[in-house]
Each structure stands twice: as C-alpha cells, then as structure tokens.
Scaffold this active site. Structure first.
Site, PDB file in Angstrom:
ATOM      1  N   ASN A 207      47.958  46.925  35.669  1.00 49.42           N
ATOM      2  CA  ASN A 207      47.011  46.925  34.546  1.00 49.42           C
ATOM      3  C   ASN A 207      47.469  47.915  33.489  1.00 49.42           C
ATOM      4  O   ASN A 207      48.508  48.556  33.649  1.00 49.42           O
ATOM      5  CB  ASN A 207      45.600  47.238  35.055  1.00 49.42           C
ATOM      6  N   ASP A 277      41.621  45.478  41.798  1.00 47.74           N
ATOM      7  CA  ASP A 277      40.536  44.919  42.611  1.00 47.74           C
ATOM      8  C   ASP A 277      41.046  43.793  43.503  1.00 47.74           C
ATOM      9  O   ASP A 277      40.424  43.458  44.499  1.00 47.74           O
ATOM     10  CB  ASP A 277      39.431  44.376  41.702  1.00 47.74           C
ATOM     11  N   LYS A 287      62.388  36.316  46.389  1.00 44.68           N
ATOM     12  CA  LYS A 287      61.911  35.947  45.061  1.00 44.68           C
ATOM     13  C   LYS A 287      61.427  34.483  45.055  1.00 44.68           C
ATOM     14  O   LYS A 287      62.118  33.607  45.585  1.00 44.68           O
ATOM     15  CB  LYS A 287      63.041  36.126  44.050  1.00 44.68           C
ATOM     16  N   PHE A 321      34.806  56.251  37.337  1.00 43.29           N
ATOM     17  CA  PHE A 321      35.024  55.766  35.977  1.00 43.29           C
ATOM     18  C   PHE A 321      34.612  54.306  35.910  1.00 43.29           C
ATOM     19  O   PHE A 321      34.624  53.600  36.926  1.00 43.29           O
ATOM     20  CB  PHE A 321      36.494  55.927  35.583  1.00 43.29           C
ATOM     21  N   LYS A 335      26.975  51.025  38.270  1.00 46.10           N
ATOM     22  CA  LYS A 335      28.029  51.581  39.145  1.00 46.10           C
ATOM     23  C   LYS A 335      27.608  52.910  39.747  1.00 46.10           C
ATOM     24  O   LYS A 335      27.903  53.212  40.904  1.00 46.10           O
ATOM     25  CB  LYS A 335      29.333  51.739  38.356  1.00 46.10           C
ATOM     26  N   LYS A 339      27.546  52.680  43.737  1.00 48.93           N
ATOM     27  CA  LYS A 339      28.623  53.394  44.444  1.00 48.93           C
ATOM     28  C   LYS A 339      28.188  54.794  44.887  1.00 48.93           C
ATOM     29  O   LYS A 339      29.024  55.585  45.331  1.00 48.93           O
ATOM     30  CB  LYS A 339      29.878  53.447  43.572  1.00 48.93           C
TER      31      LYS A 339
HETATM   32  N1  CTP Z   1      37.846  51.733  42.028  1.00 49.39           N
HETATM   33  C1  CTP Z   1      38.213  52.031  43.328  1.00 49.39           C
HETATM   34  N2  CTP Z   1      38.791  51.069  44.097  1.00 49.39           N
HETATM   35  C2  CTP Z   1      38.998  49.832  43.623  1.00 49.39           C
HETATM   36  C3  CTP Z   1      38.619  49.520  42.293  1.00 49.39           C
HETATM   37  C4  CTP Z   1      38.044  50.497  41.508  1.00 49.39           C
HETATM   38  O1  CTP Z   1      38.017  53.154  43.771  1.00 49.39           O
HETATM   39  N3  CTP Z   1      39.572  48.942  44.389  1.00 49.39           N
HETATM   40  C5  CTP Z   1      37.192  52.788  41.218  1.00 49.39           C
HETATM   41  C6  CTP Z   1      37.936  53.198  39.972  1.00 49.39           C
HETATM   42  O2  CTP Z   1      38.798  54.276  40.233  1.00 49.39           O
HETATM   43  C7  CTP Z   1      36.814  53.600  39.053  1.00 49.39           C
HETATM   44  C8  CTP Z   1      35.642  52.764  39.493  1.00 49.39           C
HETATM   45  O3  CTP Z   1      35.983  52.269  40.763  1.00 49.39           O
HETATM   46  O4  CTP Z   1      36.454  54.962  39.242  1.00 49.39           O
HETATM   47  C9  CTP Z   1      35.240  51.657  38.571  1.00 49.39           C
HETATM   48  O5  CTP Z   1      36.179  50.651  38.479  1.00 49.39           O
HETATM   49  P1  CTP Z   1      36.016  49.420  37.432  1.00 49.39           P
HETATM   50  O6  CTP Z   1      37.299  48.694  37.388  1.00 49.39           O
HETATM   51  O7  CTP Z   1      35.423  49.872  36.166  1.00 49.39           O
HETATM   52  O8  CTP Z   1      34.911  48.514  38.001  1.00 49.39           O
HETATM   53  P2  CTP Z   1      34.644  47.923  39.414  1.00 49.39           P
HETATM   54  O9  CTP Z   1      33.822  48.873  40.177  1.00 49.39           O
HETATM   55  O10 CTP Z   1      35.928  47.497  40.024  1.00 49.39           O
HETATM   56  O11 CTP Z   1      33.711  46.703  39.051  1.00 49.39           O
HETATM   57  P3  CTP Z   1      33.943  45.488  38.057  1.00 49.39           P
HETATM   58  O12 CTP Z   1      35.398  45.119  38.192  1.00 49.39           O
HETATM   59  O13 CTP Z   1      33.026  44.477  38.561  1.00 49.39           O
HETATM   60  O14 CTP Z   1      33.598  45.995  36.693  1.00 49.39           O
END
Ligand code: CTP
Length: 404
Positions: A207, A277, A287, A321, A335, A339
């Site tokens: 990302n 995610d 490959k 975050f 969140k 969380k």
């Molecule tokens: N995070 C995490 N582990 C993951 C994904 C995210 O610990 N597998 C943490 C990130 O470090 C961040 C927070 O979750 O502090 C929020 O991540 P974000 O991408 O904004 O949202 P998600 O919680 O993944 O939810 P969504 O994708 O539905 O917005």
C-alpha cells in the site's frame, strides 16, 4: 547539574568558529567539554579551549594514566549531546566506518547521546561521492548534519564546504537536545510503514504508506525519554533514534509475530503501520506465467493485530490509526470502540497534501473518554507531539484512577 555538551574539533581552518559555539552553549548554562583531534592540536593550542571551558581538553587517548577511569567512557556517560564542528572529511569517514584510532573517533563509538556534525572541507572533498556516501550512512543512523555553505574556502577557492554559521550549528544542537523526560521509564512500541504480501517470487501487494508518521512518532517518543521499539515494514527512512530497538518486517504475518513477541514488554502500543488486511491465499513458489487471459487470485484475511491487542489489553495504552476516505469521524469512533482503544488517530488519505507519503498531516483524534478534536495541517513530527501530549494526559488520568 548542568547538562554537558561534548564539542569535537577537528583540523579545519574554521576551527576558530568553535570558540563561538562554546560561548553560545555556556550562555545557555551548558557545560562544554572539548575533544580535539591531534591535527587540530597542531593548528591551535588546546589551551585556547581549556581557557574557554575551564576544563582540560581531550586529545590523547592514553593521556590519563589512572586505572579507575577510562576517559572516553566516563565522558560518554556525561554527554547530553556530541557536536562535531568543524568535522573534516577524515573524521566523517572514520565515524562512518567505525575507525577508532584517536580520542574523537573512539568517543563517537562510545557515545549514546544525539550526534550533530558540521562538516568543513574543500568543495572537491565535500562533493566527493565517498564523503557523500559516508554522510548518508551516518544520516541513516539518526545522526544530524548542519550542512556547509558556499563561499570562500581556506585555500582561496570559492565553493561549497564552508563551515555553517555558529548560530545555525548551535540551533541544530539545541534542537537535538530538545527532549523532555516526560516519558522516561515508559516502554513504547510503535509500528510503521506498509507490509508486502507476496503473490509469487516477483510480485507482491502493498500500500501507499511511507512510514513517515510512525517514524515521527518513534522519534518523538525517544525525545521524551521513552524506551522505544519500532517494528517497521519496508520503508526508505533513516532510523529515527539512537539506542532503541528496530525490528524490520515485511509481511503482515511477520508484523503480527513481532508485535506479539514485543507487546508484553510495552506500556504503550501505537499501531501506525498500514498492515495489509488481505494476503494472497497462497504464494506461488515460481513466477506465475501469463498463460490465460485473466488471472484470479484468492485473497485471505490477515489477523487484525490491533483488534487482537485490544482483546488482550490489560492496563496497556493502545493507540490505533484509521486511514479513511469517507465518514472520517464516524469510522474513527467505531474503530475506537470495536478495537477497545484508548485513542484513535484518523486521517483522510484521499487528500494529496496530507495523506500517504506526505510530510504533513491533519488528523482527527478521538479518546475513549469522549474527547475529540481535529488538528490543523502540521508536520508529522508536530502531529506526533499532539498525540503524545494526549497520551501523557491518559497516563496521568490512569494514575489518578487506575483500572480495576
Ligand atoms: N491494523 C492492524 N492489523 C491489520 C490491519 C490494520 O493492526 N491487519 C491496524 C492499523 O495499524 C491501524 C488500524 O488497524 O492502526 C486501522 O486500520 P485501517 O486500515 O484504517 O482500518 P481497518 O481497521 O483495517 O478497517 P477498514 O479496512 O474496514 O477501514
């Protein structure tokens, strides 16, 4: 006791400007101790700095015959800042490669305080790729430089390489020192950067995270006296502190393992990393060839590390975050609840001037006790300061009403 600045002086004609630097720090009630290289000692008598500082000048590694104290180690313990001005190409080269053959370069290896270097040399030496490479190497270890200016050099030539003005050098020195002890004794774990999820040996999903926000947080935490551990995804940023621990990881699974390994020892955890995610359900050993027209990949969920930390929270402070592109405040508050966080910091990543990769940020902060606010657009370091001010408030409130 007053803080001690160690001023390293090497053999450039501009070393006379070091006297002004000594005075400027003394005016601010710092103690200054001077280390000279043997060649600097040939240019000017160490007695000059001895008279200015009221202390002996360190020049000879073996001058002190006492068995109880090893001068460079003793001095390293007292140092709040190691400032080298002027620093010759030779000194910078020694620092970069770990050569320790006289007092100054030996002290560099022994010191754990912030280091600021103000180079001074002929333009050809300054612009030489070797010198630039040495400086880049030192910079990547968190060492700051006060870059030289352009002007008349000692040999009469015009060019880059003139020692920066003493006021500029002192200002960077003070900035390097500008830390408090408000988080001394606290162990802080910060995650930063993106993760990479391999599809095959050539391709991966990642990302747009640059890691700048997490690195700024780690730097701010260290400058407040915290013991910082940084778990970092792949970024191209210099280590933002000296003396802490950096664990480099690549995938979400590696980040998960590192965070859970280190979390037991953390009082505060800040998940600034943009953890994937989803990851490919399988990583091909070879490959993938473009056999058909389309390719379908199955992605599978990774562990939500933050949510898992929230489930095992105990008395730890947990900050998450939220990277959002819509309904920022509502998503952030959700969140915070879902969380089990103490604080959520949300930013709108669709904005080009504050989102991923940018040096600045504008964030919405929401706390568990209901407080919330939006910051102005500011540097990521300033955002970090706002975040840590809130964290210090949480620590204070927890002290007064500890969790049952
Ligand atoms: N995070 C995490 N582990 C993951 C994904 C995210 O610990 N597998 C943490 C990130 O470090 C961040 C927070 O979750 O502090 C929020 O991540 P974000 O991408 O904004 O949202 P998600 O919680 O993944 O939810 P969504 O994708 O539905 O917005």
């Amino acid at each position: 006791m007053n803080e001690t600045i160690i001023l390293g002086v090497s053999s450039s004609i501009s070393l006379y400007k070091a006297c002004e630097i000594v005075r400027a720090f003394q005016k601010r009630e710092f103690q200054v101790r001077v280390i000279m290289t043997p060649n600097a000692g040939k240019l000017i008598s160490p007695r000059l700095f001895q008279a200015l500082t009221g202390h002996e000048v360190f020049l000879d590694l073996f001058a002190d015959s006492s068995v109880e104290r090893i001068a460079h180690i003793d001095l390293a313990r007292q140092a709040s800042l190691f400032l080298v001005a002027p620093a010759t190409a030779n000194v910078i080269g020694k620092f970069a490669s770990g050569v320790a053959d006289e007092f100054l370069s030996t002290f560099f290896l022994a010191a754990s305080c912030p280091v600021v270097i103000a180079p001074a040399m002929h333009e050809n030496m300054y612009l030489h790729p070797q010198t630039q490479e040495n400086m880049a190497r030192l910079r990547s270890r968190g060492i700051r430089f006060v870059l030289p200016g352009k002007g008349q050099l000692a040999c009469g030539d015009e060019g880059w390489g003139r020692l920066a003005q003493p006021e500029a050098i002192v200002a960077v020195g003070l900035e390097a020192l500008s830390r408090s002890t408000s988080l001394t004794g606290k162990r802080i774990l910060v995650t930063a950067g993106p993760t990479r999820e391999s599809v095959d040996p050539v391709r991966y999903f990642t990302n747009r995270s640059s890691g700048k926000m997490g690195y700024a947080l780690a730097e701010e935490a260290a400058s407040r006296g915290a013991e910082v551990t940084l778990v970092s995804g792949p970024v191209s940023l210099p280590v933002p502190f000296r003396g802490g621990l950096v664990r480099n990881v690549e995938t979400a699974a590696e980040m998960e393992a590192a965070v859970f390994d280190l979390s037991a020892k953390a009082d505060i955890i800040i998940m600034a990393a943009a953890v994937a995610d989803f990851r490919p359900a399988r990583t091909e050993a070879n490959k993938i060839k473009k056999a058909g027209a389309d390719l379908e990949l199955t992605l599978t969920r990774t562990t939500d590390i933050l949510a898992e930390l929230g489930r095992r929270k105990s008395s730890r402070i947990l900050v998450g975050f939220a990277a959002e592109t819509e309904a920022l405040e509502d998503n952030a508050r959700a969140k915070l609840q879902d969380k089990n966080l103490d604080m959520v910091v949300a930013n709108d990543v669709s904005q080009p001037d504050t989102g991923f990769g940018s040096d600045s940020n504008r964030v919405f902060v929401a706390l568990r006790d209901g407080k919330s606010f939006q910051t102005e657009k500011m540097s990521k370091r300033e955002v970090s300061s706002v975040i840590f001010n809130e964290i210090e408030g949480i620590i204070e409130r927890k002290k007064n009403s500890p969790d049952p």
